[in-house]
Design an enzyme around this catalytic site. Structure first.
Site, short mmCIF file in Angstrom:
data_model
loop_
_atom_site.label_atom_id
_atom_site.label_comp_id
_atom_site.label_asym_id
_atom_site.label_seq_id
_atom_site.Cartn_x
_atom_site.Cartn_y
_atom_site.Cartn_z
N LEU A 155 0.83 -1.21 0.00
CA LEU A 155 0.00 0.00 0.00
C LEU A 155 0.86 1.25 0.00
O LEU A 155 0.45 2.30 -0.52
CB LEU A 155 -0.91 0.01 1.24
CG LEU A 155 -1.97 -1.09 1.31
CD1 LEU A 155 -2.67 -1.04 2.66
CD2 LEU A 155 -2.99 -0.92 0.19
N GLN A 168 5.23 2.85 1.08
CA GLN A 168 6.54 2.68 1.67
C GLN A 168 7.01 4.02 2.21
O GLN A 168 6.75 5.06 1.62
CB GLN A 168 7.55 2.15 0.64
CG GLN A 168 7.29 0.72 0.20
CD GLN A 168 8.25 0.26 -0.87
OE1 GLN A 168 8.25 0.79 -1.97
NE2 GLN A 168 9.06 -0.72 -0.55
N GLY A 169 7.73 3.99 3.34
CA GLY A 169 8.24 5.22 3.93
C GLY A 169 9.53 4.97 4.68
O GLY A 169 10.13 3.89 4.58
N GLY A 170 9.96 5.98 5.43
CA GLY A 170 11.23 5.88 6.14
C GLY A 170 11.22 4.87 7.27
O GLY A 170 12.26 4.39 7.69
N GLY A 212 9.11 1.95 7.30
CA GLY A 212 8.83 0.59 6.90
C GLY A 212 7.90 0.53 5.69
O GLY A 212 7.64 1.53 5.03
N VAL A 223 4.08 -0.94 4.18
CA VAL A 223 2.72 -1.31 4.59
C VAL A 223 2.09 -2.18 3.50
O VAL A 223 2.11 -1.82 2.32
CB VAL A 223 1.85 -0.07 4.85
CG1 VAL A 223 0.46 -0.48 5.29
CG2 VAL A 223 2.49 0.83 5.90
N LYS A 248 2.09 -3.51 8.76
CA LYS A 248 3.30 -2.70 8.61
C LYS A 248 4.52 -3.48 9.08
O LYS A 248 4.59 -3.92 10.23
CB LYS A 248 3.18 -1.39 9.40
CG LYS A 248 4.43 -0.53 9.28
CD LYS A 248 4.22 0.84 9.87
CE LYS A 248 5.46 1.69 9.64
NZ LYS A 248 5.31 3.06 10.16
N ASP A 307 5.70 12.19 13.13
CA ASP A 307 5.82 12.25 11.66
C ASP A 307 4.48 12.66 11.05
O ASP A 307 3.95 11.99 10.17
CB ASP A 307 6.28 10.90 11.11
CG ASP A 307 6.79 11.00 9.67
OD1 ASP A 307 7.10 12.12 9.22
OD2 ASP A 307 6.88 9.96 9.00
#
Length: 739
Positions: free
Chosen positions: A423, A425-427, A429, A431, A445, A541
């Site tokens: 779904l 992606q970020g710093g 992890g 999802v 996640k 965040d």
């Protein structure tokens, strides 16, 4: 402060159509070596020798008046090229801050690189962000991240003593490079400098460099050895692809498809999900980018790599190993066949049966041992992450809607974490969308890392987070603790993010009432985390991509699983500043202390996004306009708010409300956290504005409207009278340090 900007203009000049015919024709007569460096195609020296302009190199003298030639790629000296691995090694400058004895102050030189628009990016597996110094806080900014670390040589609490070969905070620290980075710039926090320790440690350094090329020495702290060693540039590894197209897209155009050799294959770049390279098929070696470049490997000539103790026969792409007549293959060796007498047959049959039973027994014992070993590992991680404490607390607190999932359950729910289930992606992890038994949709996640303190407190914090029950906060349903880095399971929200709604190019009209509703609901969620949760929870965040929207556009704040409980003492302050560029609180960057006012600052940026429909950080904008918050504050200061507002909501009827929201956002963006309002104050004001907009008599009773809107209208006069703004150099805000 000196800015060393490394131009990569040649890399950006990549055309969509690759002139392979011209490149292939020019290649046979082109220079294939410059100095000590081999130059394989698709790279090339001079006109028509590279596959396209982005791979063109120049072979120049490294120093004027010498015959020592070196290849250059724009401003970068090329050290090595690996066609098979899709990597190129170059020399890049470091960032440096040193005490200047003549001025009594610090001198700075900051390094940066910009590969935007090219088919090259920093290798996240081969490089690290390396910081050297006895009193140093340095970081790398990209278009999406701010990542760095701090190092010290002695600390009354931790007694940090630098050691050769160790880079874990004592005189030296390192941070991981995110994936798919094409732009970065190095900075130092100027409050951390060597003005008081320059006799023993005159300089500090920050460099993005190859991990394998660095080995820390304590002499780097007391002398200029590190700078003298790498003043020509530190080695950096870049990954590359032929173009930004995928293999499927590239194959559609036969004239521009780069994998032209027989027995070659196309490889999609899995690092940033775009671009492709070529390689020779298994059993072949050579250059897949030129005609007939992939040649069959004669495995029989290399017995060390391809062992054969019998008769080796080379075939196209493979080889066979056989025995001569009268012998047979056993454990890789040719054994002579023996004639069996009739009376020896029962013995042989019996021995064979015993051997089969023995092999089956050994295999079963091995599988049982491995299963027990895996179970012990899972139990170790479960205890390490506080699973026993969490389990006991769940039993003692009846009615807690929280589940501890097994790894197998989440694997089954996400189709073994299939990439098609991702779904976002970020710093912190990745999802995945999951489907539990009973057809319940969830978001799973997988976190990237977890520190030692978080491991000890994880179970306790999960229980606290699981008790959060607010209509505007994504519900945390459970977690999985039997893996190295725990996984979190949330309720699934189907309608995307606020970022998608604002910036998704869908042409949808978003009314001011809808924007105000989303802002108010998000503020209510943060008020709950800050004021009603026990203990208070800091999100850390806040950004438009962490505010989800359901089918009715109801706001749901997400990703608070990466949050922290409010720190109770200085030992819980962070040493690694992480966040999203454009939303990051400048006070948090300077003091390394995350507070509730850090969330307030980030929420202020989201308010400005809602007002302007512009992104929080624009890499392609001029230096002083990259940060949306700075452009907004300058507009407020110069009474030009209307110039920055979104045209969809900018009209005479909405202006009183827009000015009120803008003043509230400006309060959130105050440089000092103590001057920012609380989230409860913000939520109350947004709720008041919503109620005023919903009253049908609001337009008719202008005096009462003015009275309602005048309760917090103190910001504009403060901004026009003081003009007290400060900007961090190169587009990132920080507190005014008196320079």
């Amino acid at each position: 402060m000196t800015k060393l900007l490394h131009s990569a203009c040649l890399l950006i000049c990549i055309s969509g159509a690759i002139g392979l015919a011209a490149a292939a024709a020019g290649h046979p007569g082109c220079q294939t070596r410059c100095g000590d460096v081999d130059i394989p195609f698709p790279f090339g020296i001079g006109d028509h020798c590279a596959i396209h302009e982005g791979f063109r190199l120049e072979c120049d003298n490294a120093m004027k008046g010498t015959s020592n030639q070196k290849p250059f790629w724009g401003d970068f000296e090329v050290i090595k090229i690996s066609m098979e691995d899709g990597k190129v090694w170059v020399k890049a400058y470091m960032s440096r801050q040193c005490y200047n004895q003549s001025t009594g102050g610090m001198s700075y030189s900051d390094a940066s690189a910009n590969l935007s628009g090219s088919s090259f990016w920093l290798s996240d597996t081969d490089n690290k962000i390396t910081v050297i110094g006895c009193k140093t806080l340095a970081y790398m900014t990209t278009d999406s991240y701010v990542i760095g670390c701090s190092s010290a040589c002695d600390n009354k609490v931790n007694k940090l003593t630098p050691k050769n070969g160790s880079c874990s905070g004592a005189g030296c620290c390192q941070a991981n490079v995110p994936k798919s980075i094409q732009y970065y710039q190095g900075y130092f926090n100027e409050d951390y400098n060597t003005t008081k320790i320059w006799m023993s440690s005159p300089c500090s350094y920050m460099a993005v460099m190859e991990t394998a090329a660095f080995n820390f020495s304590t002499s780097y702290l007391t002398s200029s050895v590190f700078y003298d060693t790498y003043k020509g540039g530190v080695p950096v590894v870049y990954d590359w692809a032929i173009t930004s197209k995928t293999c499927t897209e590239a194959r559609r155009n036969k004239t521009s498809y780069a994998c032209i050799s027989n027995n070659s294959q196309c490889i999609d770049n899995l690092t940033n999900a775009q671009g492709y390279r070529c390689k020779c098929s298994n059993g072949y070696e050579g250059n897949p980018y030129i005609k007939d470049g992939c040649k069959d490997i004669d495995e029989c000539l290399n017995n060390a790599t391809y062992p054969c103790k019998g008769i080796c026969t080379n075939t196209l792409g493979n080889f066979t190993c056989s025995c001569s007549p009268g012998s047979y293959m056993m454990n890789g060796d040719c054994m002579p066949k023996k004639k069996l007498r009739f009376d020896s047959v029962p013995v042989v049959v019996g021995a064979s049966i015993i051997s089969v039973v023995l092999v089956i027994t050994i295999m079963c014992a091995y599988l049982i041992k491995e299963r027990r070993k895996l179970q012990l590992i899972k139990q170790h991680y479960f205890r390490q992450h506080g699973g026993l404490l969490l389990f006991e607390e769940m039993k003692s607190q009846q009615g807690v809607a929280f589940k501890i999932f097994s790894h197998e359950e989440l694997q089954e729910a996400t189709n073994r974490f299939n990439e098609q289930q991702i779904l976002g992606q970020g710093g912190h992890g990745t999802v995945y969308k999951g489907l539990l038994k009973g057809n319940m949709e969830v978001a799973v996640k997988r976190c990237m890392t977890i520190n030692e303190h978080q491991k000890k407190e994880f179970g306790k914090e999960m229980l606290i987070l699981s008790q959060i029950n607010h209509k505007n906060i994504v519900k945390l349903l459970g977690c999985c603790l039997e893996v190295e880095v725990p996984m979190l399971v949330y309720e699934f929200i189907p309608n995307g993010t606020l970022f998608d709604l604002i910036h998704g190019n869908h042409g949808q009209q978003i009314s001011l009432a809808t924007r105000l509703q989303i802002a108010h609901e998000s503020a209510e969620a943060l008020t709950y985390l800050h004021s009603c949760a026990s203990p208070p929870i800091l999100h850390g965040d806040i950004k438009s991509s962490n505010i989800l929207l359901d089918r009715n556009l109801i706001a749901k704040v997400s990703d608070f699983g990466a949050s922290i409980l409010a720190p109770t003492d200085e030992s819980q302050f962070v040493t690694l500043v992480q966040g999203t560029c454009g939303y990051l609180d400048p006070e948090y960057m300077q003091l390394c202390q995350l507070t509730d006012k850090s969330d307030v600052y980030s929420f202020g940026v989201v308010l400005v996004e809602l007002l302007t429909c512009q992104k929080a950080f624009n890499l392609n904008a001029p230096e002083h306009e990259k940060s949306l918050s700075m452009r907004f504050l300058n507009a407020m200061k110069n009474n030009k708010l209307a110039d920055i507002l979104d045209d969809q909501i900018k009209n005479s009827e909405n202006m009183p409300f827009l000015e009120e929201i803008a003043e509230l956002a400006a309060q959130c963006l105050e440089m000092s956290g103590v001057n920012r309002p609380s989230m409860k104050h913000i939520a109350d004001n947004l709720d008041r504005l919503r109620k005023v907009m919903q009253h049908p008599w609001a337009e008719q009773n202008s005096e009462e409207l003015e009275s309602l809107l005048g309760e917090s209208s103190m910001v504009s006069s403060r901004y026009t009278s003081t003009g007290n703004f400060s900007m961090e150099r190169k587009g990132v805000m920080e507190l005014d340090s008196g320079r």
